[in-house]
Write an enzyme that holds these catalytic residues in place. Structure first.
Site, PDB file in Angstrom:
ATOM      1  N   GLN A   4      51.841   4.520 -35.467  1.00  0.00           N
ATOM      2  CA  GLN A   4      53.313   4.420 -35.310  1.00  0.00           C
ATOM      3  C   GLN A   4      53.654   3.320 -34.899  1.00  0.00           C
ATOM      4  O   GLN A   4      53.114   1.812 -34.531  1.00  0.00           O
ATOM      5  CB  GLN A   4      52.087   5.112 -33.798  1.00  0.00           C
ATOM      6  CG  GLN A   4      53.061   6.659 -33.903  1.00  0.00           C
ATOM      7  CD  GLN A   4      52.376   7.617 -32.559  1.00  0.00           C
ATOM      8  OE1 GLN A   4      51.484   7.512 -31.997  1.00  0.00           O
ATOM      9  NE2 GLN A   4      53.254   7.514 -30.977  1.00  0.00           N
ATOM     10  N   SER A  13      45.499   2.171 -36.450  1.00  0.00           N
ATOM     11  CA  SER A  13      45.638   3.713 -35.533  1.00  0.00           C
ATOM     12  C   SER A  13      45.849   4.806 -35.822  1.00  0.00           C
ATOM     13  O   SER A  13      45.182   5.205 -37.968  1.00  0.00           O
ATOM     14  CB  SER A  13      46.117   3.312 -34.973  1.00  0.00           C
ATOM     15  OG  SER A  13      46.309   4.559 -33.169  1.00  0.00           O
ATOM     16  N   LEU A  14      47.000   5.586 -36.087  1.00  0.00           N
ATOM     17  CA  LEU A  14      47.040   6.654 -37.052  1.00  0.00           C
ATOM     18  C   LEU A  14      47.153   6.719 -38.569  1.00  0.00           C
ATOM     19  O   LEU A  14      46.695   7.749 -39.398  1.00  0.00           O
ATOM     20  CB  LEU A  14      48.431   7.241 -36.958  1.00  0.00           C
ATOM     21  CG  LEU A  14      49.057   8.739 -37.307  1.00  0.00           C
ATOM     22  CD1 LEU A  14      49.961   8.390 -38.454  1.00  0.00           C
ATOM     23  CD2 LEU A  14      48.397   9.835 -37.093  1.00  0.00           C
ATOM     24  N   ARG A  52      45.232  15.730 -32.548  1.00  0.00           N
ATOM     25  CA  ARG A  52      45.607  14.068 -32.112  1.00  0.00           C
ATOM     26  C   ARG A  52      46.787  13.716 -31.612  1.00  0.00           C
ATOM     27  O   ARG A  52      47.010  13.119 -30.481  1.00  0.00           O
ATOM     28  CB  ARG A  52      44.593  12.666 -33.391  1.00  0.00           C
ATOM     29  CG  ARG A  52      44.706  11.609 -32.544  1.00  0.00           C
ATOM     30  CD  ARG A  52      44.649  11.031 -33.830  1.00  0.00           C
ATOM     31  NE  ARG A  52      44.326   9.363 -33.439  1.00  0.00           N
ATOM     32  CZ  ARG A  52      45.040   8.292 -33.699  1.00  0.00           C
ATOM     33  NH1 ARG A  52      46.585   8.631 -33.772  1.00  0.00           N
ATOM     34  NH2 ARG A  52      44.568   6.694 -33.301  1.00  0.00           N
ATOM     35  N   HIS A 108      44.743   3.393 -26.445  1.00  0.00           N
ATOM     36  CA  HIS A 108      43.373   3.097 -27.220  1.00  0.00           C
ATOM     37  C   HIS A 108      43.349   1.847 -25.937  1.00  0.00           C
ATOM     38  O   HIS A 108      42.819   0.820 -25.535  1.00  0.00           O
ATOM     39  CB  HIS A 108      44.230   1.582 -28.479  1.00  0.00           C
ATOM     40  CG  HIS A 108      44.350   2.389 -29.739  1.00  0.00           C
ATOM     41  ND1 HIS A 108      43.460   2.800 -30.130  1.00  0.00           N
ATOM     42  CD2 HIS A 108      45.415   2.853 -30.314  1.00  0.00           C
ATOM     43  CE1 HIS A 108      43.781   3.964 -31.718  1.00  0.00           C
ATOM     44  NE2 HIS A 108      45.383   3.343 -31.673  1.00  0.00           N
ATOM     45  N   GLN A 149      38.332   5.792 -32.348  1.00  0.00           N
ATOM     46  CA  GLN A 149      38.951   5.274 -32.125  1.00  0.00           C
ATOM     47  C   GLN A 149      39.901   5.307 -30.940  1.00  0.00           C
ATOM     48  O   GLN A 149      40.972   4.549 -30.558  1.00  0.00           O
ATOM     49  CB  GLN A 149      39.875   5.557 -33.966  1.00  0.00           C
ATOM     50  CG  GLN A 149      40.746   4.748 -33.995  1.00  0.00           C
ATOM     51  CD  GLN A 149      41.380   5.532 -34.560  1.00  0.00           C
ATOM     52  OE1 GLN A 149      42.682   6.598 -33.961  1.00  0.00           O
ATOM     53  NE2 GLN A 149      42.487   4.935 -36.151  1.00  0.00           N
TER      54      GLN A 149
END
Length: 288
Positions: free
Chosen positions: A9, A87-88, A112, A193, A241
């Site tokens: 992102q 991340s993603l 998610r 996060h 995560q």
């Protein structure tokens, strides 16, 4: 050796993937059917400015990253030595490592994105000029105990995460520190996060339980550990995560420590390429 890295992102941009959707008609149709909207229209025209809303951003980036990878590898059997994603982007690394197929990955990121978008009133900000230890110290000394470190993107680019009002409170604190070159609030609605994602993580954990994953065909470096995924811990690591820090700097150091390592960013933009350049410039590789 070469590592393919996939962005997360923040790398989304209107027009991304425009040359890919018609080339991969079948997968694009599969995505449309599952999502209930046109992925091409979302990425190319960005109606209602949905591209920057988490529940749309995550599937869009996953699809564009995945199609970019398929295009990159369609005329060659040569696989990268390692894969990693921010991340993603880690879902695209796992897709590249054949842990799941295109459709399964899209189901996972859609869920998610939905769960993460439901956690509102959060904020994130990038602190430039301090390292992780210094940011941690500043949070402690100023009693900002409700804020977590979300991403260690480069040695002197640390992202903090917490409630929106707490991030706003932190701004003058960090701006007053002489080594801070910039305090940049990020355009997000959730405290990603961080501890505030624990409910989303629990729900996602239950969702992950309904899937079966295949064996890793390429080592995937995890954001949580900055080390390769262990097969038996894939589900646990993916759930963790969501509310753990993204150890990007350490991940890159680990890979550089493997020897002559090249990196190639697969997907829209050059965010990770820029971070990797700074990590190489400012850091020490790990030898283990």
């Amino acid at each position: 050796m070469i590592t393919y890295v996939f962005p997360g992102q923040g790398s989304q941009q209107q027009g991304m993937g425009s040359e890919l959707f018609d080339e991969f008609k079948e997968l694009t149709a599969q995505a449309d059917e599952m999502l209930g909207y046109s992925i091409k229209r979302l990425c190319v025209e960005n109606p209602y400015s949905n591209l920057n809303k988490t529940q749309f951003t995550q599937p869009a980036l996953y699809v564009v990253n995945a199609l970019s990878y398929l295009k990159k590898t369609q005329h060659s059997d040569k696989k990268p030595d390692f894969v990693a994603g921010h991340s993603l982007g880690e879902y695209n690394a796992l897709f590249a490592a054949e842990v799941f197929d295109f459709e399964t990955g899209l189901k996972l990121v859609r869920k998610r994105g939905e769960l993460m978008s439901m956690v509102s009133n959060g904020g994130m900000a990038a602190v430039m000029g301090l390292n992780e230890e210094q940011v941690s110290q500043a949070l402690k000394e100023n009693h900002l105990h409700t804020i977590d470190i979300a991403n260690v993107n480069a040695p002197y680019q640390i992202v903090i995460s917490g409630k929106k009002e707490d991030i706003e409170k932190a701004a003058p604190v960090f701006e007053a520190i002489k080594d801070v070159t910039r305090f940049l609030p990020l355009n997000v609605s959730g405290a990603f996060h961080s501890r505030y994602m624990s409910k989303a993580k629990q729900e996602f954990e239950q969702f992950l339980d309904t899937f079966h994953f295949s064996s890793l065909s390429i080592p995937v470096i995890s954001n949580v550990f900055a080390r390769p995924y262990k097969q038996e811990q894939i589900k646990l690591t993916l759930a963790d995560q969501i509310d753990h820090s993204v150890k990007w700097t350490e991940s890159v150091h680990y890979l550089i420590g493997k020897g002559q390592m090249e990196f190639e960013e697969i997907g829209p933009g050059h965010v990770l390429t820029g971070l990797i350049h700074r990590i190489k410039k400012d850091g020490e590789p790990l030898s283990h």
